[in-house]
Design a protein around this motif. Structure first.
Motif, PDB file in Angstrom:
ATOM      1  N   VAL A  91       8.386 -17.612  38.651  1.00 34.70           N
ATOM      2  CA  VAL A  91       8.401 -18.068  37.256  1.00 34.70           C
ATOM      3  C   VAL A  91       9.789 -18.459  36.770  1.00 34.70           C
ATOM      4  N   THR A  92      10.847 -18.053  37.481  1.00 34.75           N
ATOM      5  CA  THR A  92      12.197 -18.426  37.062  1.00 34.75           C
ATOM      6  C   THR A  92      12.806 -19.527  37.928  1.00 34.75           C
ATOM      7  N   MET A  93      12.057 -20.002  38.934  1.00 41.45           N
ATOM      8  CA  MET A  93      12.582 -21.053  39.811  1.00 41.45           C
ATOM      9  C   MET A  93      12.660 -22.391  39.077  1.00 41.45           C
ATOM     10  N   ALA A  94      13.679 -23.159  39.416  1.00 45.35           N
ATOM     11  CA  ALA A  94      13.757 -24.535  38.908  1.00 45.35           C
ATOM     12  C   ALA A  94      12.607 -25.336  39.517  1.00 45.35           C
ATOM     13  N   ALA A  95      12.074 -26.269  38.767  1.00 46.91           N
ATOM     14  CA  ALA A  95      10.937 -27.068  39.235  1.00 46.91           C
ATOM     15  C   ALA A  95      11.283 -27.867  40.486  1.00 46.91           C
ATOM     16  N   THR A  96      12.457 -28.438  40.533  1.00 53.47           N
ATOM     17  CA  THR A  96      12.854 -29.267  41.674  1.00 53.47           C
ATOM     18  C   THR A  96      14.250 -28.865  42.138  1.00 53.47           C
ATOM     19  N   MET A 102      14.933 -36.848  55.923  1.00 52.29           N
ATOM     20  CA  MET A 102      14.140 -37.880  56.577  1.00 52.29           C
ATOM     21  C   MET A 102      13.019 -37.260  57.408  1.00 52.29           C
ATOM     22  N   ASP A 103      13.213 -36.018  57.835  1.00 52.51           N
ATOM     23  CA  ASP A 103      12.218 -35.357  58.661  1.00 52.51           C
ATOM     24  C   ASP A 103      11.965 -33.982  58.065  1.00 52.51           C
ATOM     25  N   GLY A 104      10.724 -33.641  57.892  1.00 52.40           N
ATOM     26  CA  GLY A 104      10.384 -32.358  57.302  1.00 52.40           C
ATOM     27  C   GLY A 104       9.114 -32.493  56.497  1.00 52.40           C
ATOM     28  N   SER A 105       8.978 -31.646  55.501  1.00 47.44           N
ATOM     29  CA  SER A 105       7.772 -31.686  54.690  1.00 47.44           C
ATOM     30  C   SER A 105       8.089 -31.309  53.252  1.00 47.44           C
ATOM     31  N   GLU A 106       7.287 -31.812  52.356  1.00 46.29           N
ATOM     32  CA  GLU A 106       7.423 -31.506  50.941  1.00 46.29           C
ATOM     33  C   GLU A 106       6.415 -30.410  50.600  1.00 46.29           C
ATOM     34  N   TRP A 107       6.896 -29.332  50.025  1.00 48.48           N
ATOM     35  CA  TRP A 107       6.053 -28.205  49.631  1.00 48.48           C
ATOM     36  C   TRP A 107       6.005 -28.160  48.116  1.00 48.48           C
ATOM     37  N   ILE A 108       4.820 -28.263  47.557  1.00 44.95           N
ATOM     38  CA  ILE A 108       4.634 -28.189  46.115  1.00 44.95           C
ATOM     39  C   ILE A 108       3.708 -27.016  45.835  1.00 44.95           C
ATOM     40  N   LEU A 109       4.166 -26.098  45.021  1.00 41.92           N
ATOM     41  CA  LEU A 109       3.363 -24.945  44.645  1.00 41.92           C
ATOM     42  C   LEU A 109       3.139 -24.996  43.145  1.00 41.92           C
ATOM     43  N   GLU A 110       1.874 -25.039  42.756  1.00 39.72           N
ATOM     44  CA  GLU A 110       1.504 -25.051  41.341  1.00 39.72           C
ATOM     45  C   GLU A 110       0.787 -23.746  41.031  1.00 39.72           C
ATOM     46  N   HIS A 111       1.021 -23.223  39.829  1.00 37.93           N
ATOM     47  CA  HIS A 111       0.438 -21.934  39.452  1.00 37.93           C
ATOM     48  C   HIS A 111       0.028 -21.997  37.983  1.00 37.93           C
ATOM     49  N   LEU A 112      -1.212 -21.600  37.725  1.00 35.97           N
ATOM     50  CA  LEU A 112      -1.729 -21.522  36.359  1.00 35.97           C
ATOM     51  C   LEU A 112      -2.195 -20.098  36.129  1.00 35.97           C
ATOM     52  N   HIS A 113      -1.598 -19.441  35.129  1.00 36.77           N
ATOM     53  CA  HIS A 113      -1.955 -18.061  34.822  1.00 36.77           C
ATOM     54  C   HIS A 113      -1.842 -17.873  33.311  1.00 36.77           C
ATOM     55  N   ASN A 114      -2.924 -17.396  32.694  1.00 42.67           N
ATOM     56  CA  ASN A 114      -2.939 -17.191  31.231  1.00 42.67           C
ATOM     57  C   ASN A 114      -2.476 -18.433  30.477  1.00 42.67           C
ATOM     58  N   TYR A 117       1.418 -22.927  32.912  1.00 44.63           N
ATOM     59  CA  TYR A 117       1.467 -23.736  34.128  1.00 44.63           C
ATOM     60  C   TYR A 117       2.903 -23.871  34.581  1.00 44.63           C
ATOM     61  N   GLN A 118       3.105 -23.756  35.891  1.00 39.34           N
ATOM     62  CA  GLN A 118       4.430 -23.977  36.462  1.00 39.34           C
ATOM     63  C   GLN A 118       4.277 -24.577  37.847  1.00 39.34           C
ATOM     64  N   PHE A 119       5.243 -25.389  38.245  1.00 39.70           N
ATOM     65  CA  PHE A 119       5.247 -25.906  39.609  1.00 39.70           C
ATOM     66  C   PHE A 119       6.659 -25.854  40.162  1.00 39.70           C
ATOM     67  N   VAL A 120       6.723 -25.801  41.489  1.00 33.32           N
ATOM     68  CA  VAL A 120       7.989 -25.828  42.215  1.00 33.32           C
ATOM     69  C   VAL A 120       7.814 -26.816  43.362  1.00 33.32           C
ATOM     70  N   ASN A 121       8.778 -27.693  43.548  1.00 31.78           N
ATOM     71  CA  ASN A 121       8.749 -28.708  44.594  1.00 31.78           C
ATOM     72  C   ASN A 121      10.002 -28.529  45.450  1.00 31.78           C
ATOM     73  N   ARG A 122       9.785 -28.283  46.761  1.00 33.07           N
ATOM     74  CA  ARG A 122      10.917 -28.086  47.673  1.00 33.07           C
ATOM     75  C   ARG A 122      10.705 -28.878  48.956  1.00 33.07           C
ATOM     76  N   TRP A 123      11.816 -29.300  49.548  1.00 37.84           N
ATOM     77  CA  TRP A 123      11.790 -30.013  50.827  1.00 37.84           C
ATOM     78  C   TRP A 123      12.002 -29.005  51.948  1.00 37.84           C
ATOM     79  N   SER A 124      11.022 -28.851  52.836  1.00 39.06           N
ATOM     80  CA  SER A 124      11.092 -27.965  54.008  1.00 39.06           C
ATOM     81  C   SER A 124      11.803 -26.644  53.699  1.00 39.06           C
ATOM     82  N   PRO A 125      11.271 -25.874  52.763  1.00 35.11           N
ATOM     83  CA  PRO A 125      11.973 -24.649  52.371  1.00 35.11           C
ATOM     84  C   PRO A 125      12.024 -23.637  53.519  1.00 35.11           C
ATOM     85  N   GLU A 126      13.129 -22.910  53.580  1.00 37.66           N
ATOM     86  CA  GLU A 126      13.272 -21.856  54.585  1.00 37.66           C
ATOM     87  C   GLU A 126      13.228 -20.487  53.935  1.00 37.66           C
TER      88      GLU A 126
END
Length: 147
Positions: A91-96, A102-114, A117-126
């Motif tokens: 809930v405290t993460m920056a959205a982007t 050039m190589d990897g994957s985009e991870w988008i996590l969306e969450h709806l609670h009460n 709504y919040q989402f976080v978008n990261r490139w190949s997070p470790e």
């Protein structure tokens, strides 16, 4: 890959969908000089050659759904997911972030609670949402290469 985790009372489901490929949403431009195998690399894509140095790959949004499954998971598995979100301080993460590549994957996590709504978008997070995503992949039962 898309995972939808949903809870209504004590009923929790995980829906998993997988496409046969990643759709292209924007035209991509390549400078072909100095890349002799470029046209072979782009075989099967809709391309347009401009002059003797520029190749444009036209966007092709079509992809086929090759996996579609919904399964019931336990309330305990749901609670573990929520604990993972708390652990990474979702809930405290920056959205982007500025990470990209050039190589990897985009991870988008969306969450709806009460109604929050919040989402976080990261490139190949470790770290951070990486563990949350791996947990969803594990729950789905799919054996996927994670990057």
């Amino acid at each position: 890959m898309v995972f939808v985790l949903s809870r209504t009372g004590d009923r929790v489901t995980l829906t998993t969908k997988k496409l046969d490929r990643e759709p292209e949403f924007e035209e991509t431009k390549y400078v072909s000089k100095g890349w002799p195998g470029l046209l072979d690399e782009l075989k099967g894509k809709t391309i347009e050659k401009v002059g003797d140095s520029l190749v444009i790959v036209k966007a092709d949004r079509k992809a086929d759904l090759i996996y579609d499954s919904t399964r019931t998971i336990t309330v305990g598995e749901w609670q573990h997911f929520e604990e993972l979100l708390q652990k990474v301080r979702f809930v405290t993460m920056a959205a982007t972030s500025d990470d990209a590549g050039m190589d990897g994957s985009e991870w988008i996590l969306e969450h709806l609670h009460n109604d929050q709504y919040q989402f976080v978008n990261r490139w190949s997070p470790e770290s951070g949402i990486h563990g949350v995503g791996v947990y969803l992949i594990t729950l789905s039962g799919l054996k996927e290469r994670i990057y």
